[in-house]
Design a protein around this motif. Structure first.
Motif, PDB file in Angstrom:
ATOM      1  N   SER A 106      -7.072   7.767  -3.324  1.00 10.26           N
ATOM      2  CA  SER A 106      -6.615   7.612  -1.941  1.00 10.26           C
ATOM      3  C   SER A 106      -5.984   8.907  -1.457  1.00 10.26           C
ATOM      4  CB  SER A 106      -5.584   6.473  -1.832  1.00 10.26           C
ATOM      5  OG  SER A 106      -5.151   6.322  -0.486  1.00 10.26           O
ATOM      6  N   TYR A 107      -6.471   9.396  -0.323  1.00  6.71           N
ATOM      7  CA  TYR A 107      -5.912  10.572   0.344  1.00  6.71           C
ATOM      8  C   TYR A 107      -5.498  10.184   1.753  1.00  6.71           C
ATOM      9  CZ  TYR A 107      -7.464  13.928  -3.220  1.00  6.71           C
ATOM     10  OH  TYR A 107      -7.628  14.635  -4.383  1.00  6.71           O
ATOM     11  N   ASN A 108      -4.396  10.767   2.227  1.00  4.68           N
ATOM     12  CA  ASN A 108      -4.023  10.516   3.614  1.00  4.68           C
ATOM     13  C   ASN A 108      -4.640  11.566   4.532  1.00  4.68           C
ATOM     14  OD1 ASN A 108      -2.421  12.850   3.430  1.00  4.68           O
ATOM     15  ND2 ASN A 108      -0.517  11.717   3.122  1.00  4.68           N
ATOM     16  N   GLN A 117      -2.934  13.592  -1.929  1.00  5.48           N
ATOM     17  CA  GLN A 117      -3.439  12.534  -2.785  1.00  5.48           C
ATOM     18  C   GLN A 117      -2.333  11.530  -3.048  1.00  5.48           C
ATOM     19  OE1 GLN A 117      -5.081  13.814  -6.541  1.00  5.48           O
ATOM     20  NE2 GLN A 117      -6.091  11.855  -6.910  1.00  5.48           N
ATOM     21  N   LEU A 118      -2.611  10.267  -2.714  1.00  2.00           N
ATOM     22  CA  LEU A 118      -1.619   9.208  -2.854  1.00  2.00           C
ATOM     23  C   LEU A 118      -1.808   8.382  -4.119  1.00  2.00           C
ATOM     24  CD1 LEU A 118      -1.626   7.887   0.839  1.00  2.00           C
ATOM     25  CD2 LEU A 118      -0.236   9.721  -0.162  1.00  2.00           C
ATOM     26  N   SER A 167      -8.742   3.212   3.709  1.00  2.00           N
ATOM     27  CA  SER A 167      -7.484   3.304   4.440  1.00  2.00           C
ATOM     28  C   SER A 167      -6.368   3.665   3.462  1.00  2.00           C
ATOM     29  CB  SER A 167      -7.177   1.965   5.121  1.00  2.00           C
ATOM     30  OG  SER A 167      -5.859   1.947   5.611  1.00  2.00           O
ATOM     31  N   SER A 168      -5.631   4.720   3.769  1.00  2.00           N
ATOM     32  CA  SER A 168      -4.561   5.149   2.862  1.00  2.00           C
ATOM     33  C   SER A 168      -3.436   4.122   2.782  1.00  2.00           C
ATOM     34  CB  SER A 168      -4.008   6.499   3.317  1.00  2.00           C
ATOM     35  OG  SER A 168      -3.513   6.428   4.637  1.00  2.00           O
ATOM     36  N   SER A 169      -3.390   3.186   3.717  1.00  2.00           N
ATOM     37  CA  SER A 169      -2.351   2.159   3.697  1.00  2.00           C
ATOM     38  C   SER A 169      -2.807   0.886   2.991  1.00  2.00           C
ATOM     39  CB  SER A 169      -1.919   1.816   5.125  1.00  2.00           C
ATOM     40  OG  SER A 169      -3.019   1.281   5.860  1.00  2.00           O
ATOM     41  N   TYR A 186      -4.921   0.719  -0.230  1.00  2.00           N
ATOM     42  CA  TYR A 186      -5.718   1.224  -1.350  1.00  2.00           C
ATOM     43  C   TYR A 186      -6.321   0.103  -2.191  1.00  2.00           C
ATOM     44  CZ  TYR A 186      -6.782   3.281  -5.895  1.00  2.00           C
ATOM     45  OH  TYR A 186      -7.402   3.642  -7.060  1.00  2.00           O
ATOM     46  N   ASP A 239     -10.601   5.276  -1.155  1.00  2.00           N
ATOM     47  CA  ASP A 239     -11.596   6.340  -1.038  1.00  2.00           C
ATOM     48  C   ASP A 239     -12.458   6.305  -2.300  1.00  2.00           C
ATOM     49  OD1 ASP A 239     -10.419   7.171   1.341  1.00  2.00           O
ATOM     50  OD2 ASP A 239      -9.126   8.622   0.328  1.00  2.00           O
ATOM     51  N   ASP A 292     -13.131  10.888   1.919  1.00  2.00           N
ATOM     52  CA  ASP A 292     -11.707  10.572   2.080  1.00  2.00           C
ATOM     53  C   ASP A 292     -11.346  10.164   3.497  1.00  2.00           C
ATOM     54  OD1 ASP A 292     -12.059  13.003   3.293  1.00  2.00           O
ATOM     55  OD2 ASP A 292     -10.366  13.993   2.331  1.00  2.00           O
TER      56      ASP A 292
END
Length: 231
Positions: free
Chosen positions: A64-66, A71-72, A108-110, A112, A117, A193
């Motif tokens: 996951s990337y915002n 990188q989250l 979605s980065s929110s 995961y 991604d 991403d």
């Protein structure tokens, strides 16, 4: 039709590299891997392809990337039964959850857990110079990223040199993206991403690492010099 076009594009890029290579006297094989299946739909944690003496393993990964490129979540290999690399007559994608589509798509980065991604890890049996990735299902908002991989095992992965936000010409649904001389090694990650990214991988082509040809050249010259001294 795809196979013929892919082979033509691969041979064309191979020829252009050979014309400007300092090792023109050595024949460089071009390895070509069509990645679609016209007759079947397949899902597997790992898919194996071969062309001559070169083997290619493809596995599915999530991260996951915002929007700032941070990188989250760490890279995680998709290992559950019924999920992983997805293959049909359009190419390869990733099926990472029951709510996920078949293509290689961003999330979605929110959220995961259900919408990560996605990436495909290409692992070759020996060092290669990536020629091109042949992509399909391209839309106007689609782009993807390619990275070398410094370290990987089933539990972790570290990306190296990368190029980001690669996109094709407007109106082209399929396109060969040249990577020649950008990435040399055995492991490469192709990933997306962005929540709008939705692509497929139709094929990949590669040539042997130029460094191995240099060593071959030096060895042959040394052998020739030795024979000259003996004569």
């Amino acid at each position: 039709m795809k196979l013929k076009l892919f082979k033509k594009l691969s041979v064309l890029t191979a020829s252009s590299v050979l014309m400007f290579s300092c090792f023109q006297s050595f024949a460089q094989p071009t390895y070509v891997f069509p990645l679609w299946d016209e007759n079947n739909t397949n899902i597997s944690n790992e898919m194996i392809f071969a062309d001559g003496d070169l083997m290619l393993s493809v596995t599915a990964w999530t991260t996951s990337y915002n929007s700032d490129g941070d990188q989250l979540e760490a890279w995680q290999m998709v290992t559950e039964d019924g999920f992983g690399v997805f293959q049909d007559d359009e190419g390869l994608g990733v099926l990472s959850s029951a709510d996920d589509g078949n293509d290689l798509d961003g999330g979605s980065s929110s959220n995961y857990a259900t919408d990560p991604d996605e990436g495909l890890l290409f692992s070759f049996s020996h060092n290669v110079n990536i020629f091109d990735f042949f992509m399909g299902d391209l839309g106007r908002s689609d782009d993807f990223n390619v990275s070398s991989v410094l370290f990987n095992n089933p539990d972790s992965i570290i990306l190296g040199e990368s190029i980001f936000d690669v996109s094709g010409p407007d109106g082209e649904r399929e396109w060969a993206f040249e990577m020649q001389d950008m990435f040399i090694g055995t492991h490469f990650m192709l990933w997306v991403d962005g929540s709008s990214d939705d692509v497929e991988v139709l094929g990949v082509s590669a040539i042997p690492e130029p460094g191995s040809l240099a060593l071959l050249s030096i060895a042959l010259m040394a052998l020739g010099f030795g024979r000259f001294r003996k004569s």
